[in-house]
Design a protein around this motif. Structure first.
Motif, PDB file in Angstrom:
ATOM      1  N   ALA A 258      59.063  38.655  11.781  1.00 57.03           N
ATOM      2  CA  ALA A 258      58.994  37.511  12.856  1.00 57.03           C
ATOM      3  C   ALA A 258      59.590  37.861  14.076  1.00 57.03           C
ATOM      4  O   ALA A 258      59.249  37.172  14.784  1.00 57.03           O
ATOM      5  CB  ALA A 258      59.505  36.630  11.578  1.00 57.03           C
ATOM      6  N   GLY A 259      60.821  38.409  14.028  1.00 54.46           N
ATOM      7  CA  GLY A 259      61.585  38.883  14.853  1.00 54.46           C
ATOM      8  C   GLY A 259      60.366  39.636  15.741  1.00 54.46           C
ATOM      9  O   GLY A 259      60.888  38.908  17.571  1.00 54.46           O
ATOM     10  N   VAL A 260      60.343  40.290  15.801  1.00 52.66           N
ATOM     11  CA  VAL A 260      58.800  41.323  16.692  1.00 52.66           C
ATOM     12  C   VAL A 260      58.332  40.643  17.142  1.00 52.66           C
ATOM     13  O   VAL A 260      57.738  40.633  18.375  1.00 52.66           O
ATOM     14  CB  VAL A 260      58.623  43.252  15.989  1.00 52.66           C
ATOM     15  CG1 VAL A 260      57.807  43.031  17.016  1.00 52.66           C
ATOM     16  CG2 VAL A 260      59.322  43.359  15.687  1.00 52.66           C
ATOM     17  N   VAL A 261      57.444  39.420  16.115  1.00 50.35           N
ATOM     18  CA  VAL A 261      56.179  38.750  17.159  1.00 50.35           C
ATOM     19  C   VAL A 261      57.011  37.840  17.946  1.00 50.35           C
ATOM     20  O   VAL A 261      55.882  37.167  18.838  1.00 50.35           O
ATOM     21  CB  VAL A 261      55.999  38.302  15.742  1.00 50.35           C
ATOM     22  CG1 VAL A 261      54.696  37.208  16.279  1.00 50.35           C
ATOM     23  CG2 VAL A 261      55.110  39.194  15.112  1.00 50.35           C
ATOM     24  N   LEU A 262      57.865  36.874  17.109  1.00 51.88           N
ATOM     25  CA  LEU A 262      58.723  35.976  18.271  1.00 51.88           C
ATOM     26  C   LEU A 262      58.917  37.254  19.534  1.00 51.88           C
ATOM     27  O   LEU A 262      58.965  36.146  20.173  1.00 51.88           O
ATOM     28  CB  LEU A 262      59.743  34.851  17.744  1.00 51.88           C
ATOM     29  CG  LEU A 262      59.611  34.033  16.896  1.00 51.88           C
ATOM     30  CD1 LEU A 262      60.782  33.673  15.286  1.00 51.88           C
ATOM     31  CD2 LEU A 262      58.463  33.058  17.234  1.00 51.88           C
ATOM     32  N   LEU A 263      59.589  37.529  19.601  1.00 51.23           N
ATOM     33  CA  LEU A 263      60.121  38.520  20.974  1.00 51.23           C
ATOM     34  C   LEU A 263      59.010  38.323  21.692  1.00 51.23           C
ATOM     35  O   LEU A 263      58.579  38.315  22.863  1.00 51.23           O
ATOM     36  CB  LEU A 263      60.940  39.655  20.981  1.00 51.23           C
ATOM     37  CG  LEU A 263      62.733  39.101  19.976  1.00 51.23           C
ATOM     38  CD1 LEU A 263      63.110  40.600  19.666  1.00 51.23           C
ATOM     39  CD2 LEU A 263      63.456  38.157  20.646  1.00 51.23           C
ATOM     40  N   ILE A 264      57.778  39.017  21.528  1.00 49.46           N
ATOM     41  CA  ILE A 264      56.637  39.489  22.367  1.00 49.46           C
ATOM     42  C   ILE A 264      55.926  38.377  22.324  1.00 49.46           C
ATOM     43  O   ILE A 264      55.574  37.797  23.665  1.00 49.46           O
ATOM     44  CB  ILE A 264      55.918  40.589  20.913  1.00 49.46           C
ATOM     45  CG1 ILE A 264      56.069  41.057  20.355  1.00 49.46           C
ATOM     46  CG2 ILE A 264      54.169  40.295  21.807  1.00 49.46           C
ATOM     47  CD1 ILE A 264      54.998  41.859  19.849  1.00 49.46           C
ATOM     48  N   ALA A 265      56.373  36.875  21.185  1.00 46.13           N
ATOM     49  CA  ALA A 265      56.150  35.172  22.359  1.00 46.13           C
ATOM     50  C   ALA A 265      56.400  35.388  23.143  1.00 46.13           C
ATOM     51  O   ALA A 265      56.071  34.523  24.368  1.00 46.13           O
ATOM     52  CB  ALA A 265      55.926  34.903  21.254  1.00 46.13           C
TER      53      ALA A 265
END
Length: 475
Positions: A258-265
């Motif tokens: 989730a952290g990786v996805v949110l930082l990409i977003a």
């Protein structure tokens, strides 16, 4: 307006030595550095008190990690957000609010009557720290103009930051043994009561383009704030939990993803925003990108060295907690010496070169720690970690100067927010990424040596990469 602290007839950039600071400038520096020292102390002062704390409040061993994680989550997750809010709405007022929250939270933690009240106090401490650190740093960089004055101010700040971590480890053990664990939290209340009354009359007011003086105040980038804060919170939670339970747990894997996805977003949101929370052109600046890489590596790898040497000294050599604290006390004293010398070195060779050579020195002295043995090695450990820490402190100061140099005053909160976010993430990720090797590779000594070898290789490789990146940036 920056404080005019030069007492020489030469321009600040050409002064042979860092200029003397006048009385008001020294008081401003005292307030800002005392606040940073207080936060650094809070990161480590409670560590050795955790067993006593757990018995008193009824926290079992598996739950003790939350005494650390409850602070680390908001302290790291909200740094960028509060750094930007300070740029838009006023650094001074936000800094004072952060001090008040931190002091009240420390009092709540000291008086805690059950686990919930203690963890609430720790979380509020982390929130206060997330305000104090970026606003304090940006107040420092905007008060002291670029050149020897800022070099000296950041040198003192960096020294106290490093010293705060070290003193916290030693002081926490002494205070817990003599006064109980609650005294470690009460100490932070005392610090707040010293700093908070002095700050309003000393700190500079808003810049002409800051806060209420903006003709058209930019909007806060809410989607960017949500994605970056959520991403950092998820990442720090995952890595903090992994340090205790490993990477196999479902909660660790889910929050890490989730952290990786949110930082990409976040990156996507910022590329499309009219008023981004983080300017992508700023992130593409070579000094910002390579400087922060150097900061991330120096913090993450040095925190790992301290962790594995603590295990080695106590479990392999059988040193007491007090004698182990003395080893790191020597480290702290030499860090003070390094903080005194660093501004002069930077003044002569420049922040970029100092960053590269500091990283290289840190890596080489960590490699020298491979000489520790099963029956002796305290002297090698003391010398190696102390010399590595001197280089580490040089890297801390020079990476902060590298990242913030040339940045307009109205964006200093963002730049220093990036610096302090790098610092917090670096402290968080080092131990879970490498520290687990210390307890899974045959004997503890074998594991410690493997961690030190990998650690040294990473720092030396980073020194080479940062050096090449900054060299190309000058062309």
């Amino acid at each position: 307006m920056p404080v005019d602290t030069s007492t020489t007839g030469l321009p600040a950039a050409h002064a042979a030595a860092p200029p003397r600071l006048d009385r008001r400038a020294r008081l401003i520096l005292f307030v800002l550095c005392a606040a940073q020292f207080m936060v650094a102390l809070d990161f480590s002062v409670l560590n050795v008190a955790l067993p006593d704390l757990g018995k008193d409040l009824g926290l079992d061993r598996s739950a003790l990690q939350w005494a650390v994680t409850a602070f680390a989550l908001p302290a790291g997750g909200f740094l960028l957000l509060f750094g930007r809010i300070a740029d838009l709405y006023g650094r001074r007022r936000l800094f004072l609010a952060g001090l008040a929250v931190f002091g009240a939270a420390s009092l709540l933690a000291a008086l805690a009557w059950n686990p919930a009240s203690f963890l609430a106090g720790r979380a509020l401490q982390g929130l206060g720290a997330a305000v104090i650190v970026p606003t304090g740093m940006s107040l420092l960089t905007t008060t002291f103009p670029e050149g020897p004055q800022r070099d000296r101010a950041l040198g003192i700040s960096g020294t106290l930051l490093s010293l705060g971590f070290t003193i916290g480890m030693v002081l926490g053990g002494v205070m817990t043994d003599t006064l109980g664990w609650r005294s470690t939290m009460a100490l932070l209340v005392v610090f707040t009561l010293i700093v908070l009354p002095l700050a309003p009359g000393l700190l500079p007011g808003p810049l002409p383009r800051e806060g209420a003086h903006l003709p058209e105040r930019p909007r806060l980038d809410v989607p960017g704030a949500v994605t970056v804060t959520g991403g950092l919170l998820a990442l720090i939670y995952a890595l903090s939990t992994a340090a205790d339970r490993g990477f196999g747990g479902a909660d660790v894997l889910v929050t890490l993803a989730a952290g990786v996805v949110l930082l990409i977003a976040f990156v996507i949101v910022e590329s499309r925003s009219d008023a981004p929370l983080v300017s992508l052109p700023m992130l593409r600046r070579p000094t910002v990108a390579w400087g922060n890489l150097g900061g991330l590596v120096t913090f993450s790898m040095m925190s790992t060295v301290v962790f594995v040497l603590t295990l080695y000294l106590q479990e392999t050599l059988g040193l007491s907690a007090f004698r182990t604290g003395l080893v790191f006390g020597v480290q702290g004293l030499l860090s003070v010496a390094a903080g005194t010398l660093a501004p002069r070195v930077i003044g002569r060779f420049g922040a970029r070169r100092t960053l590269v050579f500091s990283l290289l020195g840190q890596g080489l002295f960590v490699a020298a720690l491979l000489g520790v043995g099963a029956e002796s090695g305290a002297l090698v450990a003391t010398a190696g970690v102390s010399l590595a820490s001197m280089c580490h402190l040089g890297a801390i100061i020079s990476y902060g100067l590298t990242v913030t140099s040339g940045v307009p005053d109205e964006e200093q909160g963002l730049a220093t927010g990036l610096v302090t976010t790098t610092q917090q993430v670096g402290i968080t990720i080092g131990i879970p990424l490498l520290g687990v090797l210390a307890t899974t590779q045959g004997t503890l000594l074998d594991g410690v040596r493997q961690v030190l070898a990998v650690d040294a290789a990473i720092v030396i490789a980073a020194a080479v990469l940062v050096g090449l990146g900054l060299r190309r940036a000058r062309r």
